[in-house]
Scaffold this motif. Structure first.
Motif, PDB file in Angstrom:
ATOM      1  N   ARG A 119      24.799  34.014  43.847  1.00  0.00           N
ATOM      2  CA  ARG A 119      24.298  32.891  43.073  1.00  0.00           C
ATOM      3  C   ARG A 119      25.399  32.298  42.190  1.00  0.00           C
ATOM      4  O   ARG A 119      25.529  31.080  42.074  1.00  0.00           O
ATOM      5  N   VAL A 120      26.155  33.173  41.539  1.00  0.00           N
ATOM      6  CA  VAL A 120      27.174  32.660  40.620  1.00  0.00           C
ATOM      7  C   VAL A 120      28.511  32.455  41.328  1.00  0.00           C
ATOM      8  O   VAL A 120      29.471  32.017  40.703  1.00  0.00           O
ATOM      9  N   SER A 121      28.560  32.771  42.627  1.00  0.00           N
ATOM     10  CA  SER A 121      29.856  32.664  43.284  1.00  0.00           C
ATOM     11  C   SER A 121      30.387  31.224  43.327  1.00  0.00           C
ATOM     12  O   SER A 121      31.594  31.037  43.233  1.00  0.00           O
ATOM     13  N   PRO A 122      29.522  30.171  43.418  1.00  0.00           N
ATOM     14  CA  PRO A 122      30.121  28.833  43.335  1.00  0.00           C
ATOM     15  C   PRO A 122      30.794  28.583  41.986  1.00  0.00           C
ATOM     16  O   PRO A 122      31.658  27.730  41.883  1.00  0.00           O
ATOM     17  N   ILE A 123      30.378  29.332  40.946  1.00  0.00           N
ATOM     18  CA  ILE A 123      30.974  29.131  39.623  1.00  0.00           C
ATOM     19  C   ILE A 123      32.327  29.825  39.542  1.00  0.00           C
ATOM     20  O   ILE A 123      33.285  29.281  39.010  1.00  0.00           O
ATOM     21  N   PHE A 124      32.386  31.065  40.045  1.00  0.00           N
ATOM     22  CA  PHE A 124      33.587  31.871  39.807  1.00  0.00           C
ATOM     23  C   PHE A 124      34.488  31.992  41.027  1.00  0.00           C
ATOM     24  O   PHE A 124      35.667  32.307  40.898  1.00  0.00           O
ATOM     25  N   SER A 125      33.901  31.829  42.213  1.00  0.00           N
ATOM     26  CA  SER A 125      34.675  32.061  43.422  1.00  0.00           C
ATOM     27  C   SER A 125      35.861  31.118  43.447  1.00  0.00           C
ATOM     28  O   SER A 125      35.776  29.972  43.024  1.00  0.00           O
ATOM     29  N   GLY A 126      36.993  31.652  43.938  1.00  0.00           N
ATOM     30  CA  GLY A 126      38.199  30.832  43.952  1.00  0.00           C
ATOM     31  C   GLY A 126      39.162  31.260  42.865  1.00  0.00           C
ATOM     32  O   GLY A 126      40.349  31.002  42.958  1.00  0.00           O
ATOM     33  N   THR A 127      38.632  31.927  41.826  1.00  0.00           N
ATOM     34  CA  THR A 127      39.554  32.456  40.825  1.00  0.00           C
ATOM     35  C   THR A 127      40.099  33.786  41.330  1.00  0.00           C
ATOM     36  O   THR A 127      39.436  34.496  42.083  1.00  0.00           O
ATOM     37  N   ASN A 128      41.310  34.094  40.867  1.00  0.00           N
ATOM     38  CA  ASN A 128      41.928  35.359  41.261  1.00  0.00           C
ATOM     39  C   ASN A 128      41.130  36.542  40.765  1.00  0.00           C
ATOM     40  O   ASN A 128      40.972  37.542  41.454  1.00  0.00           O
ATOM     41  N   GLU A 129      40.631  36.406  39.509  1.00  0.00           N
ATOM     42  CA  GLU A 129      39.894  37.510  38.891  1.00  0.00           C
ATOM     43  C   GLU A 129      38.725  37.906  39.777  1.00  0.00           C
ATOM     44  O   GLU A 129      38.489  39.093  40.032  1.00  0.00           O
ATOM     45  N   TRP A 130      37.955  36.919  40.202  1.00  0.00           N
ATOM     46  CA  TRP A 130      36.791  37.181  41.051  1.00  0.00           C
ATOM     47  C   TRP A 130      37.210  37.894  42.330  1.00  0.00           C
ATOM     48  O   TRP A 130      36.675  38.933  42.700  1.00  0.00           O
ATOM     49  N   MET A 131      38.187  37.319  43.003  1.00  0.00           N
ATOM     50  CA  MET A 131      38.661  37.861  44.271  1.00  0.00           C
ATOM     51  C   MET A 131      39.031  39.339  44.110  1.00  0.00           C
ATOM     52  O   MET A 131      38.537  40.211  44.830  1.00  0.00           O
ATOM     53  N   VAL A 132      39.889  39.613  43.114  1.00  0.00           N
ATOM     54  CA  VAL A 132      40.420  40.965  42.966  1.00  0.00           C
ATOM     55  C   VAL A 132      39.315  41.951  42.622  1.00  0.00           C
ATOM     56  O   VAL A 132      39.136  42.974  43.295  1.00  0.00           O
ATOM     57  N   ILE A 133      38.539  41.638  41.582  1.00  0.00           N
ATOM     58  CA  ILE A 133      37.542  42.611  41.122  1.00  0.00           C
ATOM     59  C   ILE A 133      36.502  42.871  42.207  1.00  0.00           C
ATOM     60  O   ILE A 133      36.239  44.009  42.589  1.00  0.00           O
ATOM     61  N   VAL A 134      35.908  41.799  42.707  1.00  0.00           N
ATOM     62  CA  VAL A 134      34.781  41.969  43.622  1.00  0.00           C
ATOM     63  C   VAL A 134      35.228  42.630  44.926  1.00  0.00           C
ATOM     64  O   VAL A 134      34.593  43.570  45.416  1.00  0.00           O
ATOM     65  N   THR A 135      36.341  42.168  45.468  1.00  0.00           N
ATOM     66  CA  THR A 135      36.797  42.744  46.734  1.00  0.00           C
ATOM     67  C   THR A 135      37.157  44.221  46.564  1.00  0.00           C
ATOM     68  O   THR A 135      36.784  45.059  47.384  1.00  0.00           O
ATOM     69  N   THR A 136      37.905  44.529  45.489  1.00  0.00           N
ATOM     70  CA  THR A 136      38.324  45.916  45.298  1.00  0.00           C
ATOM     71  C   THR A 136      37.125  46.838  45.133  1.00  0.00           C
ATOM     72  O   THR A 136      37.037  47.888  45.780  1.00  0.00           O
ATOM     73  N   VAL A 137      36.193  46.447  44.262  1.00  0.00           N
ATOM     74  CA  VAL A 137      35.037  47.308  44.040  1.00  0.00           C
ATOM     75  C   VAL A 137      34.258  47.499  45.332  1.00  0.00           C
ATOM     76  O   VAL A 137      33.859  48.613  45.682  1.00  0.00           O
ATOM     77  N   GLY A 138      34.091  46.401  46.085  1.00  0.00           N
ATOM     78  CA  GLY A 138      33.380  46.505  47.352  1.00  0.00           C
ATOM     79  C   GLY A 138      34.071  47.471  48.299  1.00  0.00           C
ATOM     80  O   GLY A 138      33.437  48.353  48.900  1.00  0.00           O
ATOM     81  N   ALA A 139      35.393  47.343  48.422  1.00  0.00           N
ATOM     82  CA  ALA A 139      36.129  48.187  49.368  1.00  0.00           C
ATOM     83  C   ALA A 139      36.058  49.659  48.965  1.00  0.00           C
ATOM     84  O   ALA A 139      35.808  50.530  49.806  1.00  0.00           O
ATOM     85  N   ILE A 140      36.257  49.944  47.667  1.00  0.00           N
ATOM     86  CA  ILE A 140      36.195  51.345  47.217  1.00  0.00           C
ATOM     87  C   ILE A 140      34.807  51.923  47.482  1.00  0.00           C
ATOM     88  O   ILE A 140      34.659  53.040  47.988  1.00  0.00           O
ATOM     89  N   THR A 141      33.791  51.124  47.154  1.00  0.00           N
ATOM     90  CA  THR A 141      32.427  51.587  47.384  1.00  0.00           C
ATOM     91  C   THR A 141      32.205  51.915  48.854  1.00  0.00           C
ATOM     92  O   THR A 141      31.606  52.947  49.200  1.00  0.00           O
ATOM     93  N   MET A 142      32.686  51.047  49.720  1.00  0.00           N
ATOM     94  CA  MET A 142      32.504  51.265  51.157  1.00  0.00           C
ATOM     95  C   MET A 142      33.108  52.601  51.592  1.00  0.00           C
ATOM     96  O   MET A 142      32.460  53.398  52.272  1.00  0.00           O
ATOM     97  N   LEU A 143      34.367  52.819  51.167  1.00  0.00           N
ATOM     98  CA  LEU A 143      35.054  54.031  51.610  1.00  0.00           C
ATOM     99  C   LEU A 143      34.344  55.284  51.119  1.00  0.00           C
ATOM    100  O   LEU A 143      34.046  56.207  51.887  1.00  0.00           O
ATOM    101  N   ILE A 144      34.079  55.317  49.815  1.00  0.00           N
ATOM    102  CA  ILE A 144      33.493  56.530  49.238  1.00  0.00           C
ATOM    103  C   ILE A 144      32.125  56.817  49.833  1.00  0.00           C
ATOM    104  O   ILE A 144      31.816  57.943  50.234  1.00  0.00           O
ATOM    105  N   SER A 145      31.287  55.757  49.919  1.00  0.00           N
ATOM    106  CA  SER A 145      29.924  56.010  50.384  1.00  0.00           C
ATOM    107  C   SER A 145      29.896  56.319  51.873  1.00  0.00           C
ATOM    108  O   SER A 145      29.032  57.059  52.344  1.00  0.00           O
TER     109      SER A 145
END
Lengths: 142, 774
Positions: free
Chosen positions: B259-285
């Motif tokens: 929902r908020v991705s049109p607001i924040f998507s495109g910023t580096n902060e969004w890219m880094v945080i969201v992608t990293t957390v997603g990837a770590i979660t995937m591996l561990i789980s």
């Protein structure tokens, strides 16, 4: 606590006290009184009665329902009265009044604050009675 | 208007659920399922509008001064979620009807479930961020009741509390983030926030806002390091796990990120945080999932893994990422809901939940097995199931991203390998292999329990074969809503022979191999177990236990139970704080009015003084109480003299009650004797005189200090004309300040019930507790 004078007197005072507490409730909007005083008075009267008879059963019979129910109903009435103005498009708990009666002879204004006050009366009555009766019961247990 | 009704209908119906349950008995779940079914059909009517990328906005002012409106917006993303919520809700209600048949608190269960469903609809259909937050918290609350449904089990209590605390923490962080967002941008509606995206992205507070909001989403969607609550929440009855923990509530975090991705998507902060957390979660789980043997726990970890994938895709963003996220989400909702229900059915009909002790069940429950196998094939991403499309689009997205493309693809492959293994564990281990003896004789479940899995499994196949059914009607509009502009949709089953297909082949082969050699691989990874034991769960336990011991030690210190010491501390602290201030203002008051004092007032004051002195000089307790009563009645008389009859009346009644209470408490007090040490006595006198004098001076000073303009005249003016009452005191209580009174009587009720509970507990369990303590 056994005292003949106390227990005899309270028997005749109870109806008067309860009537007076209702009077305080109804007249509270214009003269001293109100739901808080009224509820306290009613509970005080009944707890005196319980003390005099050294028994909670008679009081419980008199109030019919477990005091905890009075608390619930009271809160429901008080909070519920606040929703009536919402139906009229007003803000929550805006005093909403109407008049009932016969044109020309008698008219009583009735409003949501009156319902609210009845709710306060029931809550105060219920809470006080609940705690006092439990205390009386606990004493008998010892 | 229909939209508003659709959201609130669940809240209304939930109040009647216990009654319906009582009257309709075994039909209750089936009857209640009609609501989500009809809501689902209602939402389907929005498809023509939404598929043209349209949206519908309804707004009612609620707290306009704070910018909080009851506003509802339906676009592609909301619609997709609303349909999933209601569609799954229908099957879950049916399923509960069979699964919990005869449970004595079934009515209560339906209340929470319907309230949960309505809150979910509220989250996904609201446009105002604060309304979203309100519904968001309602989902946490109702899920607390649902996870803790078997509330007599200690593990269920713990799990429910854990889920509530973790998601509640995230919710508070999110609220802070939303407040920051609304202050910095000046908007509270998502639809207007999106329009101001560029100014928000350049704001200096972007990072704090982003982190706070994402904390909410990550806790809700069980992302690392908050993932631990989800497997524990499997304490819930299976319908709850199937509904909340696979297809709806855990996806609400994903929804909000989308929902908020049109607001924040495109910023580096969004890219880094969201992608990293997603990837770590995937591996561990992924690792955690394959080492489990309990059916529901396997599914729970694989759900976390899937949520990680969606998070990763939202981090990647763009039209490919958005399409993949939506496609994967929809496919996952179908197969994971089905698998959870299958797992529950197996548990229900065999009494066993450990896959090492199950096998050969397809002969006993063929229909359930059919649904389960189809769902598992979809999960493994085998062509032509919907899961295949989801996985292919995931690979497309990771292969085409500009940053760390190889790394992200590798992580995605590993996650999908785990999915293949999990599919095998959930379906092959249970339905095939040799039969094993189970606590109950296995048999087919009632139709209410197999209908859901079968339907969802078949849907996974049909939609995989004909993705066009949902492509332009649901997936496209939802993906457009995520990136904030219409997209060019590629959502088909066959992409031709390309790199993605090659990766799929690798995934399936390695998954198959890993499934066969699982035990060996796990033993090779054994050293990891040590690290796992220091996971975030340990930190959570430390935090909770630390807080509890801090609370208990400070309670022991401060709440020691000696009433006289409480009073002493209050008086000392009060005097020490107020006296210095009073002394600096000492010149302000004077005794100019002293000659106006009447004789009758003097008499009353003397009466009070005598009563007060008597209270601590008399030799019997009864006399002391009566003397105290004299003081109280004296104060009441003062009220009368200064024409405050209401106060006086209340004071008199309170005094009477006080005496009654004292009389009742009498029995418990030891005999009255003065034990105070002389030096303590002197201290007590000093403290009480100082406190009393402070109160007196304070009153005198207060007479001359007027910080704000008095509002007494307002009350006097409008008491009769607006509030229809002559008695201003009462009018203030029930009308002008009615809201305060409502709060007060609520507190009074809680306090009264608390006191009652304590007394009752003491009465009935005193011996028992004493026995335990000894």
């Amino acid at each position: 606590m056994k005292s003949v004078i106390f227990s005899t007197a309270i028997k005749y005072l109870i109806p008067l006290l309860l009537l007076f507490s209702l009077f305080l409730l109804v007249s509270g909007h214009d003269t001293p009184g109100g739901g808080f005083c009224g509820g306290l008075l009613a509970a005080a009267a009944l707890s005196l009665y319980a003390m005099a008879s050294d028994d909670t059963a008679s009081v419980k019979k008199m109030v019919k329902f477990d005091p905890i129910n009075y608390i619930g109903v009271g809160l429901l009435l008080a909070a519920g009265s606040g929703f009536i103005p919402l139906l009229m498009g007003e803000a929550f708990m805006t005093g909403t009044w109407t008049k009932v009666g016969v044109e020309g002879s008698w008219v009583i204004p009735i409003g949501t604050p009156v319902v609210f006050d009845i709710g306060v009366y029931l809550v105060v009555f219920g809470v006080t009675l609940l705690v006092l009766l439990s205390l009386v019961e606990e004493n008998r247990g010892n | 208007m229909g939209l508003v009704v659709s959201v609130f209908s669940g809240f209304v119906l939930c109040f009647f659920a216990p009654l319906i349950n009582k009257l309709a008995k075994n039909l209750c779940g089936k009857l209640l399922a009609l609501l989500p079914l009809s809501l689902c059909i209602y939402y389907l009517t929005f498809i023509p509008m939404v598929s043209k990328n349209g949206s519908k906005l309804l707004s009612y002012p609620w707290i306009p001064s704070l910018g909080i409106n009851l506003s509802f917006n339906i676009d592609g993303l909301s619609l997709l979620f609303a349909i999933v919520i209601c569609g799954m809700g229908t099957f879950i209600l049916l399923y509960s009807d069979g699964y919990l048949a005869g449970h004595k608190q079934l009515g209560r269960f339906y209340v929470s479930l319907l309230a949960f469903m309505a809150s979910m609809l509220g989250v996904v259909l609201s446009d105002n961020v604060f309304t979203i937050f309100m519904f968001w918290e309602l989902t946490s609350l109702s899920s607390y009741f649902l996870i803790g449904f078997n509330h007599e089990k200690e593990s269920a209590q713990k799990a429910a509390l854990q889920a509530l605390l973790v998601t509640g923490f995230g919710g508070l962080a999110m609220l802070a983030g939303l407040i920051l967002l609304s202050i910095t941008s000046g908007h509270t509606e998502i639809s207007t926030l999106v329009l101001n995206a560029s100014s928000i992205q350049q704001h200096t507070l972007l990072l704090p806002i982003l982190i706070l909001i994402l904390l909410g989403a990550f806790t809700k969607s069980a992302q690392f390091p908050f993932h631990f609550w989800l497997p524990n929440a499997m304490e819930a009855p299976t319908p709850v796990s199937a509904y909340l923990h696979s297809s709806t509530m855990v996806k609400v975090g994903i929804y909000f990120m989308a929902r908020v991705s049109p607001i924040f998507s495109g910023t580096n902060e969004w890219m880094v945080i969201v992608t990293t957390v997603g990837a770590i979660t995937m591996l561990i789980s992924a690792y955690l999932a394959i080492r489990q043997t309990i059916l529901k726990k396997i599914l729970a970890y694989s759900t976390i893994c899937a949520l990680g994938i969606m998070t990763l895709l939202l981090g990647i963003g763009g039209s490919l990422g958005a399409t993949a996220a939506v496609g994967f989400l929809f496919g996952h909702a179908l197969y994971k809901g089905a698998l959870f229900m299958v797992a529950g059915t197996i548990d229900h009909e065999t009494g066993e939940r450990d896959i090492t002790k199950l096998g050969g069940l397809r002969r006993y429950m063929p229909i359930t097995a059919t649904g389960g196998i189809m769902a598992a094939l979809s999960m493994a991403g085998i062509i032509p199931f919907l899961g295949f499309i989801g996985k292919e689009s995931l690979y497309t997205a990771t292969l085409h991203t500009n940053n760390y493309s190889v790394l992200l693809s590798l992580v995605s492959i590993l996650a999908n390998v785990a999915f293949v293994v999990v599919s095998g564990m959930v379906v092959y281990d249970t339905f095939y292999r040799d039969e094993q003896t189970t606590p109950k004789n296995p048999h087919e479940a009632p139709w209410t329990m197999w209908l859901g899995p079968l339907f969802l499994g078949v849907m996974g196949l049909i939609l995989g074969l004909v993705p066009g059914l949902i492509g332009h009607s649901l997936i496209g509009p939802a993906a457009s809503a995520i990136i904030g502009r219409p997209i060019d949709l590629h959502f088909v089953l066959w992409h031709g022979f390309n790199l993605e297909l090659g990766l799929t082949a690798i995934t399936l082969i390695s998954g198959f191999a890993l499934y066969i050699y699982k035990a060996k691989v796990l033993s090779l990874l054994g050293p990891l177990e040590v690290i796992l034991s220091y996971g975030p769960l340990k930190f959570y336990d430390l935090l909770i236990n630390g807080m509890l011991s801090l609370a208990s030690s400070q309670t022991k210190l401060l709440q020691h139970g000696y009433l006289r010491l409480y009073i002493l501390v209050t008086a000392i602290v009060g005097s020490c704080l107020v006296w210095p201030h009073l002394i600096s203002h000492f010149g302000v008051f004077d005794f100019e009015g002293w000659h106006d004092i009447h004789t009758n007032e003097v008499i009353v004051i003397l009466l009070i003084c005598v009563g007060a002195i008597m209270t601590f000089t008399v030799k019997s307790r009864m006399a002391a109480i009566i003397s105290l009563g004299v003081v109280g009645y004296g104060v009441g008389l003062v009220f009368i003299l200064f024409s405050a009859p209401d106060l006086a009346m209340t004071q008199f009644i309170i005094e009477t009650l006080n005496v009654v209470l004292f009389m009742l408490a009498f029995y418990h007090l030891p005999t009255y004797e003065v034990t105070t040490h002389p030096t303590n006595k002197i201290m007590n006198i000093v403290v009480s005189v100082s406190f009393g004098a402070m109160a007196a001076v304070l009153v005198l000073v207060a007479l001359h200090v007027q910080l704000f303009e008095s509002i007494a005249s307002f009350f006097g003016k409008y008491s009769l004309s607006r509030a229809h009452g002559h008695n201003i005191v009462n009018v203030i209580l029930v009308d002008f300040r009615g809201f305060d009174t409502l709060g007060e009587i609520t507190v009074l009720s809680v306090a009264g019930i608390g006191a009652y509970a304590l007394l009752k507990l003491k009465m009935t369990e005193r011996e028992e507790i004493e026995g335990v303590n000894k």
